[in-house]
Write an enzyme that holds these catalytic residues in place. Sequence first.
Site, short mmCIF file in Angstrom:
data_model
loop_
_atom_site.label_atom_id
_atom_site.label_comp_id
_atom_site.label_asym_id
_atom_site.label_seq_id
_atom_site.Cartn_x
_atom_site.Cartn_y
_atom_site.Cartn_z
N CYS A 50 5.18 9.61 -0.62
CA CYS A 50 4.27 9.23 -0.13
C CYS A 50 3.09 10.28 -0.24
CB CYS A 50 3.67 9.08 1.10
SG CYS A 50 5.56 8.15 1.96
N ALA B 193 8.13 6.22 7.46
CA ALA B 193 7.21 5.68 6.16
C ALA B 193 6.60 4.01 6.74
CB ALA B 193 7.59 6.02 4.81
N GLY C 249 1.05 -0.73 0.29
CA GLY C 249 0.02 -0.10 0.23
C GLY C 249 1.24 1.75 0.04
#
Length: 206
Positions: free
Chosen positions: A171, A140, A70
């Site tokens: 991101c 992250a 993801g």
Amino acid sequence: MNIEIKKSIKPIKYEDAIKLLEERLLEINNGQKEDLIWILEHEEVYSAGTSYKEKEILNKDISLVKTNRGGKITYHGPGQLICYFVIDLKKRKKDIRKFITLIEETIIDSLSKFNIKTFGDPKNIGIWTDHKGKINKVAAIGVRVSKWIAYHGFAININNDLSKYKNIIPCGISDKGVINLKEIKDQDYKNLDEIIIETFSKNLEI
């Protein structure tokens, strides 16, 4: 519930690490292996998750590895602590949101041992810190779940080259920065890996 702890000394190629995670995923699903927590460092690479967009690549000359985790696009390289895992949620709580929160708490609690205050953001996944009045990402998180087995992991910036992030929109977030622990507080972080392992393992047993 047994968890194998694996630590790699030499930097690992991104594709090789993902291959190992996917193999372990199948082995856990078949009841052949136990869960895994793996601490490592990557060779330089930009990885793109399932929701990244082309416009987030500012330098088209960079090499990019597309992955099934993801999230969007990020950078990995020397000076960054990677914690990968393959965790069977069927043995725990089958709740993906709670598992993400558990990861966030693991990072926040571990960094608090170094007197570094960090926090999660419900709108932007990852771990953040307020440094000199600016919100910056210090870790992250990217996770995929298959048949209730969670894998991939998180990356904490320790003393990595932050200029590498200028080639991308990290991101997919353009209004916040990226920072590493050395910039926040210049101290020794050599036992951070052990603290991460201890905290993560403990949280998984709750």
